[in-house]
Every structure is written in structure tokens, then in C-alpha cells.
Design a protein around this motif. Structure first.
Motif, short mmCIF file in Angstrom:
data_model
loop_
_atom_site.label_atom_id
_atom_site.label_comp_id
_atom_site.label_asym_id
_atom_site.label_seq_id
_atom_site.Cartn_x
_atom_site.Cartn_y
_atom_site.Cartn_z
N THR A 110 31.93 48.27 53.39
CA THR A 110 30.59 48.64 53.85
C THR A 110 30.65 49.50 55.10
OG1 THR A 110 29.52 46.72 52.88
CG2 THR A 110 28.43 47.73 54.74
N VAL A 111 31.34 48.99 56.11
CA VAL A 111 31.56 49.72 57.36
C VAL A 111 32.99 49.47 57.79
CG1 VAL A 111 29.15 49.60 58.14
CG2 VAL A 111 30.73 47.76 58.76
N HIS A 112 33.41 50.16 58.84
CA HIS A 112 34.76 49.98 59.37
C HIS A 112 34.62 49.12 60.61
CE1 HIS A 112 38.93 51.09 59.23
NE2 HIS A 112 38.93 51.46 60.50
N SER A 113 35.05 47.86 60.54
CA SER A 113 34.81 46.94 61.64
C SER A 113 35.89 45.89 61.76
CB SER A 113 33.45 46.24 61.46
OG SER A 113 33.25 45.24 62.42
N ILE A 114 36.17 45.45 62.97
CA ILE A 114 37.10 44.36 63.23
C ILE A 114 36.62 43.09 62.56
CG2 ILE A 114 38.01 42.88 65.10
CD1 ILE A 114 38.12 45.36 66.85
N PHE A 115 35.35 43.06 62.22
CA PHE A 115 34.74 41.93 61.50
C PHE A 115 35.51 41.63 60.21
CE2 PHE A 115 30.66 40.50 59.17
CZ PHE A 115 30.71 39.23 59.71
N TYR A 116 36.19 42.62 59.68
CA TYR A 116 36.93 42.46 58.42
C TYR A 116 38.44 42.30 58.64
CZ TYR A 116 32.52 44.51 56.74
OH TYR A 116 31.21 44.78 56.49
N ALA A 117 38.84 41.84 59.80
CA ALA A 117 40.24 41.77 60.21
C ALA A 117 41.22 41.20 59.17
CB ALA A 117 40.36 40.99 61.52
N PRO A 118 40.91 40.09 58.48
CA PRO A 118 41.90 39.52 57.56
C PRO A 118 42.33 40.48 56.44
CG PRO A 118 40.24 37.88 58.07
CD PRO A 118 39.75 39.19 58.64
N TYR A 119 41.42 41.31 55.97
CA TYR A 119 41.82 42.23 54.90
C TYR A 119 42.64 43.39 55.45
CZ TYR A 119 39.46 46.80 54.10
OH TYR A 119 39.10 48.12 54.10
N TYR A 120 42.35 43.82 56.69
CA TYR A 120 43.18 44.85 57.32
C TYR A 120 44.60 44.31 57.56
CZ TYR A 120 38.77 47.30 58.34
OH TYR A 120 37.56 47.94 58.23
N ALA B 126 46.41 38.41 48.05
CA ALA B 126 46.76 39.21 49.23
C ALA B 126 45.80 38.92 50.39
CB ALA B 126 46.74 40.69 48.88
N VAL B 127 44.49 38.90 50.10
CA VAL B 127 43.51 38.65 51.16
C VAL B 127 43.67 37.24 51.71
CG1 VAL B 127 41.06 38.49 51.72
CG2 VAL B 127 41.86 40.29 50.20
N TYR B 128 43.91 36.28 50.83
CA TYR B 128 44.09 34.90 51.26
C TYR B 128 45.28 34.78 52.21
CZ TYR B 128 44.92 29.84 51.03
OH TYR B 128 45.13 28.52 51.36
N LYS B 129 46.36 35.48 51.89
CA LYS B 129 47.53 35.47 52.76
C LYS B 129 47.18 36.10 54.11
CE LYS B 129 52.53 36.11 52.53
NZ LYS B 129 53.67 36.59 51.69
N GLY B 130 46.35 37.14 54.08
CA GLY B 130 45.88 37.75 55.32
C GLY B 130 45.06 36.79 56.15
N LYS C 274 42.79 29.45 42.61
CA LYS C 274 44.17 29.67 42.17
C LYS C 274 45.03 30.18 43.32
CE LYS C 274 43.35 30.51 37.24
NZ LYS C 274 43.41 31.51 36.13
N ALA C 275 44.44 31.05 44.15
CA ALA C 275 45.20 31.62 45.28
C ALA C 275 45.69 30.51 46.20
CB ALA C 275 44.33 32.59 46.04
N GLU C 276 44.88 29.47 46.40
CA GLU C 276 45.25 28.38 47.29
C GLU C 276 46.41 27.57 46.74
OE1 GLU C 276 41.82 26.12 48.40
OE2 GLU C 276 40.76 27.87 49.22
N LYS C 277 46.62 27.66 45.43
CA LYS C 277 47.74 26.98 44.80
C LYS C 277 48.98 27.87 44.71
CE LYS C 277 44.69 24.16 41.88
NZ LYS C 277 44.24 23.87 40.50
N MET C 278 48.74 29.18 44.61
CA MET C 278 49.84 30.13 44.40
C MET C 278 50.48 30.62 45.71
SD MET C 278 47.99 32.42 41.42
CE MET C 278 49.37 33.53 41.14
N VAL C 279 49.68 30.75 46.74
CA VAL C 279 50.18 31.31 48.01
C VAL C 279 50.64 30.18 48.92
CG1 VAL C 279 49.58 32.67 50.06
CG2 VAL C 279 48.63 33.27 47.82
N LYS C 280 51.87 30.32 49.41
CA LYS C 280 52.43 29.30 50.29
C LYS C 280 51.85 29.43 51.69
CE LYS C 280 56.90 28.88 47.91
NZ LYS C 280 58.37 29.00 48.06
N LYS C 281 51.48 28.29 52.25
CA LYS C 281 50.92 28.29 53.61
C LYS C 281 52.06 28.24 54.64
CE LYS C 281 46.48 26.14 52.51
NZ LYS C 281 45.52 25.07 52.84
#
Length: 336
Positions: free
Chosen positions: A38-48, A243-247, A329-336
Motif C-alpha cells: 500500500t505504502v512504503h513504511s517501517i510499519f511493514y518491517a517484518p516483510y522487509y 518467509a513472512v512468518y520467519k521475518g 501450517k507455517a507455525e508447524k513448518m518454520v523452526k523458531k
């Protein structure tokens, strides 16, 4: 002698395997995803972070990122096929469903759970109260957009009528609000980071309140795609969410300064310390959390805000617009 030949053979074999592996990695093709924010913002930090730390590449994906400058424009890009996946306010998915489209937009992941804007005034107000806005001139957001509707909802909760008790300016472009505030007689403005901290650093205004901290938890910004795209490419959606979950987990486990340094390439002209300050603000109000899953009750509350703003006359079934399968599924597939 025989031992000498054996050693040479092992070395040649190891070199051959190494070269073959290298060629295989280089020839591996990434699936390109046309992605609109939508916009370019630090608000979206995890995906960056997911991009900068290579989490999308780990999933075999490459994002081609464009910025729409508005949730309505981002939704249009996804509906038209210009973008495969969008990141915008989920209110757009409600609007699209109410239009009667068969191939509507479905939210498959929540990135932010609170409004990300901050209210700035022309002077410091350590004892700020929302009632202080009565009779003032306030620069808000786009009519029908979540930032503006959330602001108006908060005003009403404090007994202020947005139409009669103050002057709300809602006809400015997102990128023009800060400049307009500093150069006009406006008393307050609602800005996202890093703009809010930048204005404060320049002494052009002072953060007096967090809109997010003053409002209810809702799926404020979500990842969505057309229903048909999700049905046709569930593997891509799953890898995207992974990928986003890992971020998200990376942001949670690292300091604000480390997050700022990680996303610096996306904000080359912004000071790292200023970015860290903004990220710390978002962390303190639990903007991101550690799950992409959405709650139906929170989505219902979001629709209450839409009803209150008069942009819809009745709610839609929130279940139709939420798909938590990939987040679970991501919570099961991605290691914390």
C-alpha cells in the motif's frame, strides 16, 4: 603409491561434487511474485526483514515490489492481475466482496494488528487528551481508508463528532500530509513511521499520541490475493507465508537497532537511529506479534468501524474473507 592415487581420486571427486552442487544452486530458478504494498513504511518491517535476510529466496521466491500509495490502488492492482499478492487494509476485501464479485480477495495473513499512525501536534503535550482536538484543525487520511476511519472512531469514543467538533482535512495525498502540516496552520496531523519521527527530529511537530495504542486490535494490514490465485497456487502462498512468518520471528528476537540495520536498504535516506526509535515504538505497542493468523472477532470489530464510518450498511461473513490455513501450517513448518 596406491595411497597417493587414492588421495588424488578423493580430491578430484570432492572438487567434482562441489562444482556440480554450485552449478545446481546457480541454475535454480526463483519464482517471481508481483507484489504490491500500500505504502512504503517501517510499519511493514517484518516483510522487509524477510526480503533482506533472504527468507523469500530460501522459499524459492523473488518479490517484484511496487508501491501503490493507497489500499484502494493496491486492491485494484491485485484484482486486475497486475499484482499476484497485495499488502493492504482488509477493508478493501470487504468492499470487493460486497460488489458481488465471484473471484473476490481473500486475506491469508495478518502483518499488523494495530493502527500504525501517530498523532503529532505543533507543541509537546505530555498530558495529551483526545479531547484537546475539539475545535482544532487536523490533517487525517483518505476517506474510506482504515487510518482515517480508525481516527474518527477514536474521536467518537471520546465524545467528539468528527464532522462538527473539529476541522478534518482528508483531501491530501499520503505523502503530502507532513509537509502540509509543517507549512500550514493545521494543529495536528496523523503520520506513519518513519515520517512521524522525522518530523519530530526536525522540530516540525511533536508526537503526542499513538493512534494504534488508543484503538482496538484489528487485522489492520493483511496479505491477500484473489480467491482463484490462492486455489491455483497454494504452494506459492504457503512459501510466501513461511518467509513472512520467519521475518516476524526475526523481528521479535532481535533488537530494534538490528531490525533497523536489516531494513536499511529499503530506507536508504533515513537515519538508522531514527528508524530504531520508530521500530521500538511499534514493538512497544505490539504492532506485529508472532503469528499471521487472524481472529474472526477482530475482523468483525473492523467491520464495526466500517459501519460506524458509514462506508457499509451491513456486515459480510468474516469467515469468507479469512484463510488461516497457511499461517497455521507455517507455525508447524518454520523452526523458531
Amino acid at each position: 603409491m596406491r595411497l597417493k592415487y587414492l588421495i588424488v581420486f578423493v580430491l578430484v571427486l570432492a572438487l567434482t561434487v562441489s562444482l556440480f552442487t554450485g552449478c545446481t544452486n546457480k541454475s535454480q530458478k526463483l519464482t517471481k511474485i508481483n507484489f504490491v504494498e500500500t505504502v512504503h513504511s517501517i510499519f511493514y518491517a517484518p516483510y522487509y526483514v524477510a526480503v533482506s535476510q533472504g527468507f523469500f529466496k530460501e522459499q524459492g521466491l523473488e518479490l517484484v515490489i511496487t508501491t501503490a500509495q493507497g489500499s484502494d490502488k493496491a486492491a485494484t492492482a491485485v484484482l486486475s492481475g497486475t499484482a499476484d499478492i497485495g499488502l493492504q487494509g482488509p477493508e478493501t476485501t470487504v468492499y470487493v466482496l460486497k460488489e458481488g464479485r465471484d473471484d473476490y480477495l481473500v486475506n491469508f495473513g495478518q502483518l499488523t494488528r494495530k493502527d500504525g499512525s501517530f498523532l503529532l501536534g505543533k507543541k509537546p503535550e505530555p498530558d495529551f487528551k483526545w479531547e484537546n482536538l475539539r475545535g482544532k484543525k487536523v490533517i487525517g487520511g483518505r476517506p474510506g481508508g482504515m487510518p482515517q476511519m480508525t481516527l474518527e472512531y477514536i474521536l467518537k469514543e471520546h465524545g467528539i463528532n468528527p464532522k462538527t467538533d473539529l476541522t478534518l482535512i482528508t483531501n491530501l495525498q499520503f505523502t503530502a500530509a507532513a509537509g502540509a502540516f509543517m507549512s500550514s496552520d493545521a494543529d495536528y496531523v496523523a503520520l506513519f513511521e518513519p515520517t512521524a519521527s522525522l518530523v519530530e527530529k526536525q522540530k516540525g511537530g511533536y508526537i503526542v499520541a499513538s493512534v494504534g495504542a488508543s484503538s482496538h486490535e484489528v487485522p489492520y494490514t493483511t496479505f491477500n490475493a484473489k480467491k482463484s490465485y490462492i486455489e491455483k497456487h497454494p504452494d506459492i502462498i504457503q512459501r510466501f507465508v513461511n518467509a513472512v512468518y520467519k521475518g516476524m520471528l526475526w523481528v521479535e528476537s532481535h533488537s530494534s537497532k538490528e531490525v533497523a540495520e536489516a531494513i536499511k536498504p529499503f530506507f536508504p535516506d533515513t537515519d538508522v537511529d531514527l528508524m530504531a526509535t520508530a521500530i521500538e515504538r511499534y514493538k512497544n505497542q505490539n504492532t506485529w506479534g508472532t503469528t499471521l493468523k487472524m481472529k474472526v472477532e477482530d475482523f468483525d470489530f473492523l467491520q464495526n468501524i466500517l459501519l460506524d464510518a458509514g462506508v457499509i450498511k451491513e456486515k459480510v461473513d468474516s469467515h469468507l474473507l479469512i484463510n488461516n490455513t497457511f499461517a497455521e501450517k507455517a507455525e508447524k513448518m518454520v523452526k523458531k
